[in-house]
Design a protein around this motif. Structure first.
Motif, PDB file in Angstrom:
ATOM      1  N   ALA A  11      38.560  35.446  33.951  1.00 29.35           N
ATOM      2  CA  ALA A  11      37.959  34.118  33.775  1.00 29.35           C
ATOM      3  C   ALA A  11      36.745  33.947  34.696  1.00 29.35           C
ATOM      4  O   ALA A  11      35.696  33.465  34.263  1.00 29.35           O
ATOM      5  CB  ALA A  11      38.988  33.022  34.037  1.00 29.35           C
ATOM      6  N   ILE A  12      36.872  34.340  35.955  1.00 29.03           N
ATOM      7  CA  ILE A  12      35.770  34.193  36.912  1.00 29.03           C
ATOM      8  C   ILE A  12      34.587  35.060  36.501  1.00 29.03           C
ATOM      9  O   ILE A  12      33.430  34.634  36.578  1.00 29.03           O
ATOM     10  CB  ILE A  12      36.238  34.519  38.344  1.00 29.03           C
ATOM     11  CG1 ILE A  12      37.245  33.478  38.817  1.00 29.03           C
ATOM     12  CG2 ILE A  12      35.058  34.616  39.303  1.00 29.03           C
ATOM     13  CD1 ILE A  12      36.716  32.058  38.909  1.00 29.03           C
ATOM     14  N   HIS A  13      34.837  36.252  36.038  1.00 30.97           N
ATOM     15  CA  HIS A  13      33.750  37.119  35.572  1.00 30.97           C
ATOM     16  C   HIS A  13      33.086  36.542  34.322  1.00 30.97           C
ATOM     17  O   HIS A  13      31.860  36.620  34.176  1.00 30.97           O
ATOM     18  CB  HIS A  13      34.245  38.543  35.326  1.00 30.97           C
ATOM     19  CG  HIS A  13      34.392  39.337  36.575  1.00 30.97           C
ATOM     20  ND1 HIS A  13      33.349  39.988  37.181  1.00 30.97           N
ATOM     21  CD2 HIS A  13      35.478  39.562  37.365  1.00 30.97           C
ATOM     22  CE1 HIS A  13      33.763  40.594  38.270  1.00 30.97           C
ATOM     23  NE2 HIS A  13      35.062  40.345  38.407  1.00 30.97           N
ATOM     24  N   MET A  14      33.871  35.961  33.415  1.00 33.86           N
ATOM     25  CA  MET A  14      33.276  35.339  32.232  1.00 33.86           C
ATOM     26  C   MET A  14      32.409  34.145  32.629  1.00 33.86           C
ATOM     27  O   MET A  14      31.388  33.889  32.009  1.00 33.86           O
ATOM     28  CB  MET A  14      34.363  34.891  31.242  1.00 33.86           C
ATOM     29  CG  MET A  14      35.017  36.039  30.529  1.00 33.86           C
ATOM     30  SD  MET A  14      36.084  35.556  29.145  1.00 33.86           S
ATOM     31  CE  MET A  14      37.208  34.407  29.864  1.00 33.86           C
ATOM     32  N   SER A  21      27.248  40.652  45.206  1.00 34.47           N
ATOM     33  CA  SER A  21      27.127  41.939  45.894  1.00 34.47           C
ATOM     34  C   SER A  21      28.324  42.854  45.667  1.00 34.47           C
ATOM     35  O   SER A  21      28.170  44.056  45.496  1.00 34.47           O
ATOM     36  CB  SER A  21      26.922  41.726  47.398  1.00 34.47           C
ATOM     37  OG  SER A  21      28.014  40.998  47.931  1.00 34.47           O
ATOM     38  N   SER A  22      29.542  42.283  45.650  1.00 30.48           N
ATOM     39  CA  SER A  22      30.726  43.137  45.546  1.00 30.48           C
ATOM     40  C   SER A  22      31.475  43.001  44.224  1.00 30.48           C
ATOM     41  O   SER A  22      32.304  43.837  43.897  1.00 30.48           O
ATOM     42  CB  SER A  22      31.688  42.815  46.689  1.00 30.48           C
ATOM     43  OG  SER A  22      32.213  41.515  46.534  1.00 30.48           O
ATOM     44  N   GLY A  23      31.239  41.908  43.493  1.00 30.47           N
ATOM     45  CA  GLY A  23      31.973  41.670  42.254  1.00 30.47           C
ATOM     46  C   GLY A  23      33.325  41.032  42.493  1.00 30.47           C
ATOM     47  O   GLY A  23      34.083  40.793  41.556  1.00 30.47           O
ATOM     48  N   SER A  24      33.636  40.741  43.746  1.00 34.24           N
ATOM     49  CA  SER A  24      34.924  40.141  44.084  1.00 34.24           C
ATOM     50  C   SER A  24      35.020  38.723  43.536  1.00 34.24           C
ATOM     51  O   SER A  24      34.047  37.977  43.526  1.00 34.24           O
ATOM     52  CB  SER A  24      35.090  40.103  45.607  1.00 34.24           C
ATOM     53  OG  SER A  24      36.265  39.401  45.957  1.00 34.24           O
ATOM     54  N   THR A  25      36.214  38.357  43.099  1.00 38.09           N
ATOM     55  CA  THR A  25      36.420  37.006  42.587  1.00 38.09           C
ATOM     56  C   THR A  25      36.989  36.079  43.654  1.00 38.09           C
ATOM     57  O   THR A  25      37.146  34.896  43.405  1.00 38.09           O
ATOM     58  CB  THR A  25      37.375  37.030  41.379  1.00 38.09           C
ATOM     59  OG1 THR A  25      38.626  37.582  41.789  1.00 38.09           O
ATOM     60  CG2 THR A  25      36.778  37.827  40.233  1.00 38.09           C
ATOM     61  N   THR A  26      37.303  36.619  44.814  1.00 40.10           N
ATOM     62  CA  THR A  26      37.821  35.816  45.926  1.00 40.10           C
ATOM     63  C   THR A  26      36.682  35.556  46.902  1.00 40.10           C
ATOM     64  O   THR A  26      36.386  36.382  47.761  1.00 40.10           O
ATOM     65  CB  THR A  26      38.985  36.536  46.627  1.00 40.10           C
ATOM     66  OG1 THR A  26      39.971  36.860  45.648  1.00 40.10           O
ATOM     67  CG2 THR A  26      39.607  35.661  47.692  1.00 40.10           C
ATOM     68  N   THR A  27      36.040  34.428  46.728  1.00 43.60           N
ATOM     69  CA  THR A  27      34.921  34.033  47.586  1.00 43.60           C
ATOM     70  C   THR A  27      35.102  32.575  47.992  1.00 43.60           C
ATOM     71  O   THR A  27      35.987  31.880  47.479  1.00 43.60           O
ATOM     72  CB  THR A  27      33.574  34.183  46.848  1.00 43.60           C
ATOM     73  OG1 THR A  27      33.536  33.234  45.777  1.00 43.60           O
ATOM     74  CG2 THR A  27      33.376  35.586  46.290  1.00 43.60           C
ATOM     75  N   ALA A  28      34.259  32.104  48.878  1.00 51.40           N
ATOM     76  CA  ALA A  28      34.300  30.698  49.282  1.00 51.40           C
ATOM     77  C   ALA A  28      34.001  29.797  48.088  1.00 51.40           C
ATOM     78  O   ALA A  28      34.552  28.698  47.974  1.00 51.40           O
ATOM     79  CB  ALA A  28      33.306  30.444  50.409  1.00 51.40           C
ATOM     80  N   ASP A  29      33.150  30.244  47.189  1.00 53.49           N
ATOM     81  CA  ASP A  29      32.782  29.444  46.018  1.00 53.49           C
ATOM     82  C   ASP A  29      33.911  29.323  44.995  1.00 53.49           C
ATOM     83  O   ASP A  29      33.943  28.380  44.212  1.00 53.49           O
ATOM     84  CB  ASP A  29      31.553  30.034  45.326  1.00 53.49           C
ATOM     85  CG  ASP A  29      30.299  29.923  46.181  1.00 53.49           C
ATOM     86  OD1 ASP A  29      30.267  29.060  47.079  1.00 53.49           O
ATOM     87  OD2 ASP A  29      29.365  30.708  45.947  1.00 53.49           O
ATOM     88  N   ARG A  34      40.794  28.801  42.662  1.00 56.27           N
ATOM     89  CA  ARG A  34      42.081  29.443  42.962  1.00 56.27           C
ATOM     90  C   ARG A  34      43.174  28.394  43.129  1.00 56.27           C
ATOM     91  O   ARG A  34      44.300  28.592  42.678  1.00 56.27           O
ATOM     92  CB  ARG A  34      41.983  30.300  44.220  1.00 56.27           C
ATOM     93  CG  ARG A  34      41.144  31.546  44.049  1.00 56.27           C
ATOM     94  CD  ARG A  34      41.127  32.386  45.308  1.00 56.27           C
ATOM     95  NE  ARG A  34      42.427  32.964  45.610  1.00 56.27           N
ATOM     96  CZ  ARG A  34      42.924  34.059  45.039  1.00 56.27           C
ATOM     97  NH1 ARG A  34      42.232  34.681  44.114  1.00 56.27           N
ATOM     98  NH2 ARG A  34      44.105  34.529  45.383  1.00 56.27           N
ATOM     99  N   LEU A  35      42.852  27.282  43.782  1.00 53.83           N
ATOM    100  CA  LEU A  35      43.845  26.246  44.043  1.00 53.83           C
ATOM    101  C   LEU A  35      44.294  25.549  42.761  1.00 53.83           C
ATOM    102  O   LEU A  35      45.411  25.043  42.696  1.00 53.83           O
ATOM    103  CB  LEU A  35      43.297  25.222  45.035  1.00 53.83           C
ATOM    104  CG  LEU A  35      42.988  25.762  46.432  1.00 53.83           C
ATOM    105  CD1 LEU A  35      42.356  24.672  47.291  1.00 53.83           C
ATOM    106  CD2 LEU A  35      44.227  26.331  47.096  1.00 53.83           C
TER     107      LEU A  35
END
Length: 142
Positions: A11-14, A21-29, A34-35
């Motif tokens: 979902a985050i990638h879509m 930079s990393s493709g990670s879906t766990t970021t501050a944004d 997530r919550l």
């Protein structure tokens, strides 16, 4: 079996909200997303559950979809298994999640994801194999 993290990642990638930079879906944004994710999934899964290969029908009444647990709302457990088959969990659920996460932020994109969810779910629902069952004759045969 599909985990909450896998559905969230898709979902985050879509939504194009991953780290550039990393493709990670766990970021501050994505922390707010997530919550909200477990509650959103718990709201969507019951409508998909009757069409899942994992659905079990009780002797009486409707099937009840197992819900995801959320004992600590500040740290959601994304290792939980989605109680749907992989086709629904990976092919349909991310569209619904993306739509609900974007509601209130980007209504146009949210509506587009919801239309994709409806179309994909409809396509899969129409491909569920039919089952033969006897036709009752309550008044006898003529």
């Amino acid at each position: 079996m599909t985990t909450v993290q896998q559905v969230f990642d898709i979902a985050i990638h879509m939504m194009d909200e991953q780290s550039e930079s990393s493709g990670s879906t766990t970021t501050a944004d994505t922390q707010e997303y997530r919550l909200r994710t477990l509650s959103i999934l718990n709201g969507v899964m019951p409508s998909l559950y009757p069409f899942s290969d994992t659905c079990t029908y009780p002797d009486r009444g409707r099937p009840v979809c197992p819900l995801l647990t959320q004992p600590d709302h500040s740290r959601p457990d994304f290792t939980q298994t989605i109680p749907l088959d992989d086709t629904l969990a990976l092919g349909v659920l991310p569209y619904a999640l993306a739509s609900h996460l974007l509601a209130g932020e980007n209504e146009e994109l949210s509506a587009w994801f919801m239309s994709r969810y409806n179309q994909t779910f409809s396509d899969l629902r129409n491909k569920v194999p039919a089952v033969f069952e006897p036709i009752p004759t309550p008044y006898g045969l003529y």
